[in-house]
Design a protein around this motif. Structure first.
Motif, mmCIF file in Angstrom:
data_model
loop_
_atom_site.group_PDB
_atom_site.id
_atom_site.type_symbol
_atom_site.label_atom_id
_atom_site.label_comp_id
_atom_site.label_asym_id
_atom_site.label_seq_id
_atom_site.Cartn_x
_atom_site.Cartn_y
_atom_site.Cartn_z
ATOM 1 N N ALA A 180 53.979 42.529 2.658
ATOM 2 C CA ALA A 180 53.206 41.927 3.810
ATOM 3 C C ALA A 180 52.620 43.031 4.785
ATOM 4 O O ALA A 180 51.570 42.834 5.378
ATOM 5 N N SER A 181 53.492 44.088 4.967
ATOM 6 C CA SER A 181 52.967 45.187 5.913
ATOM 7 C C SER A 181 51.937 46.122 5.163
ATOM 8 O O SER A 181 51.659 46.832 5.954
ATOM 9 N N GLY A 182 51.910 46.027 4.003
ATOM 10 C CA GLY A 182 51.052 47.085 3.282
ATOM 11 C C GLY A 182 51.629 48.308 2.861
ATOM 12 O O GLY A 182 51.162 49.349 2.499
ATOM 13 N N CYS A 183 53.125 48.419 2.942
ATOM 14 C CA CYS A 183 53.765 49.629 2.896
ATOM 15 C C CYS A 183 53.789 49.982 1.396
ATOM 16 O O CYS A 183 53.821 51.113 1.152
ATOM 17 N N GLY A 184 53.691 48.837 0.313
ATOM 18 C CA GLY A 184 53.989 49.289 -1.058
ATOM 19 C C GLY A 184 54.149 48.190 -1.795
ATOM 20 O O GLY A 184 54.124 46.960 -1.356
ATOM 21 N N PRO A 185 54.382 48.160 -3.180
ATOM 22 C CA PRO A 185 54.565 47.038 -3.930
ATOM 23 C C PRO A 185 56.107 46.675 -3.934
ATOM 24 O O PRO A 185 56.815 47.394 -3.524
ATOM 25 N N ALA A 186 56.429 45.600 -4.540
ATOM 26 C CA ALA A 186 57.865 44.985 -4.458
ATOM 27 C C ALA A 186 58.533 46.052 -5.352
ATOM 28 O O ALA A 186 59.918 46.136 -5.233
ATOM 29 N N GLN A 187 58.019 46.891 -6.152
ATOM 30 C CA GLN A 187 59.009 47.752 -7.116
ATOM 31 C C GLN A 187 59.634 48.803 -6.319
ATOM 32 O O GLN A 187 60.694 49.617 -6.674
ATOM 33 N N ASP A 188 59.160 49.080 -4.972
ATOM 34 C CA ASP A 188 59.674 50.071 -4.014
ATOM 35 C C ASP A 188 61.078 49.596 -3.457
ATOM 36 O O ASP A 188 61.646 50.269 -2.848
ATOM 37 N N VAL A 189 61.296 48.263 -3.558
ATOM 38 C CA VAL A 189 62.532 47.575 -2.969
ATOM 39 C C VAL A 189 63.163 46.565 -3.999
ATOM 40 O O VAL A 189 63.323 45.594 -4.008
ATOM 41 N N PRO A 190 63.536 47.354 -5.209
ATOM 42 C CA PRO A 190 64.367 46.718 -6.077
ATOM 43 C C PRO A 190 65.605 46.253 -5.583
ATOM 44 O O PRO A 190 66.246 46.914 -4.802
ATOM 45 N N GLY A 191 66.048 45.061 -6.000
ATOM 46 C CA GLY A 191 67.525 44.414 -5.815
ATOM 47 C C GLY A 191 68.378 44.422 -6.860
ATOM 48 O O GLY A 191 69.679 44.264 -6.626
ATOM 49 N N SER A 192 67.916 44.133 -8.035
ATOM 50 C CA SER A 192 69.023 43.878 -9.182
ATOM 51 C C SER A 192 69.862 45.168 -9.160
ATOM 52 O O SER A 192 69.511 46.303 -9.371
ATOM 53 N N ALA A 193 71.223 44.804 -9.428
ATOM 54 C CA ALA A 193 72.380 45.969 -9.451
ATOM 55 C C ALA A 193 73.383 45.525 -10.365
ATOM 56 O O ALA A 193 74.540 45.273 -10.121
ATOM 57 N N PRO A 194 73.105 45.459 -11.514
ATOM 58 C CA PRO A 194 74.065 45.014 -12.782
ATOM 59 C C PRO A 194 75.443 46.054 -12.815
ATOM 60 O O PRO A 194 76.451 45.651 -13.546
ATOM 61 N N THR A 195 75.186 47.455 -12.429
ATOM 62 C CA THR A 195 76.202 48.376 -12.347
ATOM 63 C C THR A 195 76.419 48.898 -11.399
ATOM 64 O O THR A 195 75.806 48.920 -10.256
ATOM 65 N N ARG A 196 77.549 49.818 -11.231
ATOM 66 C CA ARG A 196 77.883 50.431 -9.807
ATOM 67 C C ARG A 196 77.078 51.426 -9.715
ATOM 68 O O ARG A 196 76.435 51.595 -8.426
ATOM 69 N N ARG A 197 76.535 52.217 -10.461
ATOM 70 C CA ARG A 197 75.434 53.217 -10.340
ATOM 71 C C ARG A 197 74.277 52.755 -9.678
ATOM 72 O O ARG A 197 73.654 53.044 -8.918
ATOM 73 N N SER A 198 73.627 51.507 -10.389
ATOM 74 C CA SER A 198 72.278 50.971 -9.915
ATOM 75 C C SER A 198 72.684 50.162 -8.670
ATOM 76 O O SER A 198 71.660 50.102 -7.607
#
Length: 144
Positions: free
Chosen positions: A92-110
């Motif tokens: 909404a702020s125009g900072c960038g796309p949703a891909q910049d803020v991923p949430g999925s974390a199926p592994t410890r590393r992710s």
């Protein structure tokens, strides 16, 4: 670090403790540069309280684990408004796309990678908007 109690007891860090340690470090700019109070332990992760804002960093465990960051306006009386999710605010702020803020974390590393990515996105958002603009955006995104 606040969350090293398991190591002191002879155990390795569990994911939740490792998450909290990583989040405390990644989001330390809130404390060092923006005047927020030190991180508080919450049921889901960490809470940072600042002047008129609070930032929640969550580890949502379960079938589809996720890292999520929310920002809420805090009134002069200390009342915390509804949480707006970082990905919504970022877009909404125009900072960038949703891909910049991923949430999925199926592994410890992710999980650790998501903590870092969300901290970077929050820093970008908070340097892109003034505090009053961010509060207005949160109010718009939450409908409150």
């Amino acid at each position: 670090m606040l969350w090293l109690h398991d190591q002191a007891m002879g155990h390795g860090l569990d994911l939740r403790d490792e998450f909290r340690s990583a989040a405390e470090l990644a989001f330390s700019f809130l404390v060092k540069d923006l005047g927020f109070a030190s991180a508080e332990l919450t049921e889901h992760g960490l809470l940072f309280r600042g002047d008129g804002l609070c930032v929640d960093v969550w580890l949502i465990e379960g079938h589809e684990p996720e890292v999520a960051t929310g920002v809420a306006v805090v009134g002069p009386d200390g009342w915390k408004g509804r949480l707006a999710w970082l990905d919504d605010l970022y877009i909404a702020s125009g900072c960038g796309p949703a891909q910049d803020v991923p949430g999925s974390a199926p592994t410890r590393r992710s999980t650790m990678k998501r903590v870092h990515q969300q901290a970077v996105a929050l820093l970008r958002l908070m340097t892109h908007l003034s505090a009053p603009e961010l509060r207005q955006l949160i109010t718009r995104c939450t409908g409150s």
